[in-house]
Enzyme design. Structure first.
Site, PDB file in Angstrom:
ATOM      1  N   ASP A  14      -7.929  -4.179  49.447  1.00 52.16           N
ATOM      2  CA  ASP A  14      -7.927  -5.654  49.503  1.00 52.16           C
ATOM      3  C   ASP A  14      -9.148  -6.328  48.864  1.00 52.16           C
ATOM      4  OD1 ASP A  14      -5.687  -5.028  50.941  1.00 52.16           O
ATOM      5  OD2 ASP A  14      -6.259  -6.050  52.774  1.00 52.16           O
ATOM      6  N   LYS A 107       1.106  -5.237  50.819  1.00 47.85           N
ATOM      7  CA  LYS A 107       1.373  -5.081  52.253  1.00 47.85           C
ATOM      8  C   LYS A 107       1.282  -6.429  52.951  1.00 47.85           C
ATOM      9  CE  LYS A 107      -3.429  -3.942  53.052  1.00 47.85           C
ATOM     10  NZ  LYS A 107      -3.725  -5.162  53.811  1.00 47.85           N
ATOM     11  N   CYS A 152      -8.713  -3.852  57.556  1.00 49.27           N
ATOM     12  CA  CYS A 152      -7.863  -3.060  56.665  1.00 49.27           C
ATOM     13  C   CYS A 152      -8.489  -1.735  56.260  1.00 49.27           C
ATOM     14  CB  CYS A 152      -7.431  -3.906  55.473  1.00 49.27           C
ATOM     15  SG  CYS A 152      -6.308  -5.231  56.006  1.00 49.27           S
TER      16      CYS A 152
END
Ligand code: VGL
Ligand code: ZN
Length: 199
Positions: A14, A107, A152
């Site tokens: 990310d 995601k 994450c």
């Protein structure tokens, strides 16, 4: 760093505008991960080792957004609207070198399930396919960096270990949200306890 590139993959978690300074869910110094991750990604690519980038990719009105007015479940954190599909905030940081990236995993695109980990959605059942992808390539170890350490990155490392991979945390190339208070330290300790090696 002595890396067996034949059996290793790099996961860039990310590295997106919304998690960097000025973004909707800015992580302090989030952009500081870009340069060390580029260096690492180029080394993996030069050795023909897979480099995976994950991208938080939410539809507008996603269940993880506080703006829905939904009440958070016990231990759940709701977030400002972030990484909405197709927006600049959802783009990778412009400094991130995407040339070494061989697979992008999006995601969090299901409206009613959030997804922190690169391996499983937060229902802890729905797989992204990443474990199978890596196992199909004979990968045994993953090197993980990116954003955010306590969400994450944390879930990605824990799932990697649970899926039988050796996990290395790229300590210089992660930054955390730090909410709730102490969450970064807690996440790092839990990853180490689970067997992750902090580099
Ligand atoms: C993340 C909160 C919400 C992350 C993603 O990338 O760590 N954190 N969505
Ligand atoms: Zn998100």
């Amino acid at each position: 760093m002595d890396i067996n590139f034949k059996k290793s993959a790099l996961i860039l978690v990310d590295v997106q505008n919304d998690f960097c300074p000025g973004g909707a869910l800015a992580v302090t110094d989030g952009d500081q991960v870009v340069s060390p991750l580029n260096e690492c990604a180029r080394a993996f690519a030069a050795a023909n080792a897979p480099v995976i980038a994950t991208q938080d990719w939410h539809p507008a009105g996603h269940c993880s957004f506080a703006s829905t007015g939904r009440k958070a479940a016990d231990g759940e954190v709701l977030w400002p609207d972030h990484c909405v599909q197709g927006t600049k905030g959802a783009d990778f940081h412009p400094g991130l070198d995407l040339k070494p990236v061989t697979l992008v995993i999006r995601k969090g695109f299901r409206p009613s399930v959030d997804s922190y980990s690169a391996f499983f959605e937060n229902d802890r059942k729905t797989a992204t396919g990443l474990a199978g992808f890596l196992k199909g390539l004979g990968i045994g170890a993953v090197y993980v960096g990116g954003l955010a350490t306590d969400y994450c990155v944390f879930f990605t490392v824990m799932d990697a270990i649970a899926q039988g991979f050796t996990a290395y945390l790229l300590s210089d190339a992660v930054r955390g949200v730090g909410f709730p208070e102490g969450s970064v330290e807690k996440a790092i300790n839990a990853m180490k306890t689970a067997g992750a090696m902090a580099l």
